[in-house]
Design a protein around this motif. Structure first.
Motif, PDB file in Angstrom:
ATOM      1  N   VAL A   1       0.813  -1.220   0.000  1.00 29.61           N
ATOM      2  CA  VAL A   1       0.000   0.000   0.000  1.00 29.61           C
ATOM      3  C   VAL A   1       0.848   1.271   0.000  1.00 29.61           C
ATOM      4  CG1 VAL A   1      -1.946  -1.156   1.113  1.00 29.61           C
ATOM      5  CG2 VAL A   1      -0.252   0.070   2.524  1.00 29.61           C
ATOM      6  N   GLY A   2       2.180   1.102  -0.148  1.00 35.30           N
ATOM      7  CA  GLY A   2       3.005   2.272  -0.380  1.00 35.30           C
ATOM      8  C   GLY A   2       3.943   2.689   0.730  1.00 35.30           C
ATOM      9  N   TYR A   3       4.072   1.886   1.792  1.00 36.55           N
ATOM     10  CA  TYR A   3       4.946   2.260   2.898  1.00 36.55           C
ATOM     11  C   TYR A   3       6.326   1.643   2.723  1.00 36.55           C
ATOM     12  CZ  TYR A   3       1.192   4.377   5.592  1.00 36.55           C
ATOM     13  OH  TYR A   3       0.185   5.203   6.018  1.00 36.55           O
ATOM     14  N   VAL A   4       7.348   2.474   2.846  1.00 34.46           N
ATOM     15  CA  VAL A   4       8.728   1.988   2.838  1.00 34.46           C
ATOM     16  C   VAL A   4       9.087   1.448   4.215  1.00 34.46           C
ATOM     17  CG1 VAL A   4      11.152   2.637   2.527  1.00 34.46           C
ATOM     18  CG2 VAL A   4       9.389   3.595   1.023  1.00 34.46           C
ATOM     19  N   SER A   5       8.568   2.085   5.251  1.00 37.98           N
ATOM     20  CA  SER A   5       8.872   1.701   6.630  1.00 37.98           C
ATOM     21  C   SER A   5       7.699   0.951   7.250  1.00 37.98           C
ATOM     22  CB  SER A   5       9.178   2.955   7.459  1.00 37.98           C
ATOM     23  OG  SER A   5       9.168   2.660   8.843  1.00 37.98           O
ATOM     24  N   ALA A   6       7.931  -0.299   7.653  1.00 35.82           N
ATOM     25  CA  ALA A   6       6.888  -1.069   8.323  1.00 35.82           C
ATOM     26  C   ALA A   6       6.568  -0.462   9.691  1.00 35.82           C
ATOM     27  CB  ALA A   6       7.341  -2.525   8.484  1.00 35.82           C
ATOM     28  N   THR A   7       7.556   0.157  10.317  1.00 33.95           N
ATOM     29  CA  THR A   7       7.336   0.795  11.615  1.00 33.95           C
ATOM     30  C   THR A   7       6.357   1.952  11.484  1.00 33.95           C
ATOM     31  OG1 THR A   7       9.558   0.193  12.352  1.00 33.95           O
ATOM     32  CG2 THR A   7       8.450   1.961  13.542  1.00 33.95           C
ATOM     33  N   GLN A   8       6.561   2.773  10.449  1.00 29.16           N
ATOM     34  CA  GLN A   8       5.641   3.884  10.221  1.00 29.16           C
ATOM     35  C   GLN A   8       4.243   3.375   9.917  1.00 29.16           C
ATOM     36  OE1 GLN A   8       6.556   6.362   6.856  1.00 29.16           O
ATOM     37  NE2 GLN A   8       4.880   7.801   7.262  1.00 29.16           N
ATOM     38  N   PHE A   9       4.156   2.305   9.129  1.00 25.45           N
ATOM     39  CA  PHE A   9       2.851   1.715   8.814  1.00 25.45           C
ATOM     40  C   PHE A   9       2.146   1.259  10.085  1.00 25.45           C
ATOM     41  CE2 PHE A   9       0.502  -2.293   8.145  1.00 25.45           C
ATOM     42  CZ  PHE A   9      -0.548  -1.808   7.381  1.00 25.45           C
ATOM     43  N   ASN A  10       2.860   0.538  10.947  1.00 26.68           N
ATOM     44  CA  ASN A  10       2.254   0.051  12.184  1.00 26.68           C
ATOM     45  C   ASN A  10       1.773   1.205  13.059  1.00 26.68           C
ATOM     46  OD1 ASN A  10       2.571  -2.723  11.745  1.00 26.68           O
ATOM     47  ND2 ASN A  10       4.668  -2.723  12.516  1.00 26.68           N
ATOM     48  N   ARG A  11       2.573   2.258  13.129  1.00 28.94           N
ATOM     49  CA  ARG A  11       2.215   3.408  13.956  1.00 28.94           C
ATOM     50  C   ARG A  11       0.954   4.094  13.410  1.00 28.94           C
ATOM     51  NH1 ARG A  11       6.748   5.609  13.752  1.00 28.94           N
ATOM     52  NH2 ARG A  11       6.400   7.073  12.043  1.00 28.94           N
ATOM     53  N   GLU A  12       0.899   4.313  12.091  1.00 30.83           N
ATOM     54  CA  GLU A  12      -0.248   4.997  11.503  1.00 30.83           C
ATOM     55  C   GLU A  12      -1.490   4.110  11.517  1.00 30.83           C
ATOM     56  OE1 GLU A  12       0.671   6.718   7.718  1.00 30.83           O
ATOM     57  OE2 GLU A  12       2.181   8.073   8.572  1.00 30.83           O
TER      58      GLU A  12
END
Length: 298
Positions: A256-267
Motif C-alpha cells: 500500500v506504499g509504505y517503505v517503513s513497516a514501523t511507520q505503517f504500524n504506527r499509523e
C-alpha cells in the motif's frame, strides 16, 4: 410513501447490499446493528427510506434520516455507522451524459453555480421525488419494463433533483471547469496512484489550481488534506488485505506504499486503535456477518 419504497428495496436487495438489473441502481437493506464499515464512496445519491446512517470523512460528519437524500460528489473514503435499523436505501450513480443532456434540454447548461467543492450534502426528498425513486426500484418487479422505462424514470429523478436544494451542486457536476469537477479529478488521480509518493505541486498544476487553492477546495470537499486522503486510502486497503489474510503485515505495508513497516504500524494503530495483526483478528471474529457479495455503496 417511504414504506412503499422500503418494501420495494427489501424485495430485491440481496444480502446487505446488491447491484440490480436497473442500470446505476444499487440497493441496501440491513436488519440488525452492524460494526462500523470503512468504504470508498464513489459519486452517488443515496435515498434513505428507513433507518439512520452516519458517515465520517476526515473532519466532515453527515447524518441521513428517513426521507432524506445524501449526495456524494467525489470518491471519498468514509466510515459508515448505522444509528438506527432496519436500514433501507436506494442508491443512484448519476450518469454524467444524461445530466448534461437534461441541462441542455432545460437550457440551464450555461447557468453559473456557486463556487463550491462540497463533497457530501444532504437534503429532504419531496413527495414527487420519493414517488419517482419508488417507481424506479419497482421496475425490478416487472423486468420486462426495465429497458423501455428505466432511463425515462431516471431522467425524471434527475429533473426533480435539479429542482431541489441539491440542484446547484448537480449543475456544477456537469461543468468541465468547476471546482467540483477539478477536485473530483484530483481525488480520482490519488485513488489510482495512492501507493505512490504524492506531490501537491504536481497535482495542483494538473488541476490548474494553486497548491493553496487545491488544499482549500479539497479539504472542503473531503474533510481532509490530500495527504491525509491518501493515508485513509492506504489504511482502508491495508485493512481489507489484512482481513483477507493472504499476506504478512510487512508485505501489506509495502503493497500500500509504505517503505517503513514501523511507520505503517504506527499509523495503522493511530487510525484503528490496535496494531494491524490484533485488529485483523478482531475483525475476523466480529465482521463475518457484515460481508456482502458486492462493495457497500449505501
Amino acid at each position: 410513501m417511504l414504506d412503499r419504497l422500503a418494501a420495494a428495496i427489501v424485495r430485491h436487495c440481496v444480502g446487505l447490499g446488491s447491484e440490480t438489473a436497473v442500470p446505476r441502481l444499487f440497493l441496501a437493506a440491513v436488519e440488525e446493528p452492524i460494526e462500523p464499515i470503512d468504504v470508498l464512496y464513489e459519486p452517488m445519491i443515496c435515498f434513505v427510506a428507513s433507518g439512520v446512517k452516519r458517515t465520517t470523512a476526515g473532519e466532515l460528519k453527515q447524518v441521513a434520516q428517513p426521507g432524506e437524500m445524501h449526495l456524494t460528489t467525489i470518491d471519498l473514503p468514509v466510515t459508515i455507522e448505522l444509528d438506527q435499523v432496519p436500514y433501507r436505501a436506494a442508491v443512484m450513480q448519476p450518469d454524467d451524459q444524461a445530466l448534461t443532456e437534461l441541462l441542455v434540454e432545460l437550457d440551464e447548461s450555461g447557468q453559473t453555480a456557486p463556487l463550491t467543492a462540497g463533497g457530501q450534502l444532504h437534503a429532504p426528498m419531496t413527495p414527487e421525488l420519493v414517488d419517482a425513486v419508488t417507481r424506479w426500484v419497482q421496475l425490478l418487479d416487472t423486468p420486462e419494463d426495465i429497458r423501455p422505462l428505466a432511463t425515462r424514470i431516471e431522467s425524471e429523478i434527475l429533473y426533480r433533483l435539479l429542482r431541489s436544494s441539491l440542484g446547484p451542486v448537480l449543475r456544477q457536476w456537469s461543468l468541465a471547469d468547476s471546482a467540483t469537477t477539478r477536485v473530483r479529478k484530483v481525488a480520482r488521480w490519488i485513488c489510482a496512484h495512492y501507493t505512490e509518493p504524492l506531490s501537491i505541486d504536481a497535482i495542483a498544476a494538473a488541476a490548474h489550481m494553486s497548491p493553496a487553492s487545491l488544499h482549500r477546495h479539497f479539504k472542503a470537499a473531503t474533510g481532509m488534506s490530500p495527504l491525509k486522503y491518501q493515508k485513509h486510502l492506504r489504511m482502508q486497503e491495508a485493512r481489507r488485505r489484512l482481513l483477507a489474510g493472504h499476506a504478512t503485515v510487512a508485505q501489506i505495508a509495502q503493497a500500500v506504499g509504505y517503505v517503513s513497516a514501523t511507520q505503517f504500524n504506527r499509523e495503522y494503530r493511530s487510525a484503528y486503535g490496535l496494531p494491524p495483526g490484533q485488529d485483523a483478528a478482531r475483525l475476523r471474529t466480529r465482521h463475518t456477518h457484515n460481508r456482502t457479495a458486492t462493495p457497500w455503496r449505501a
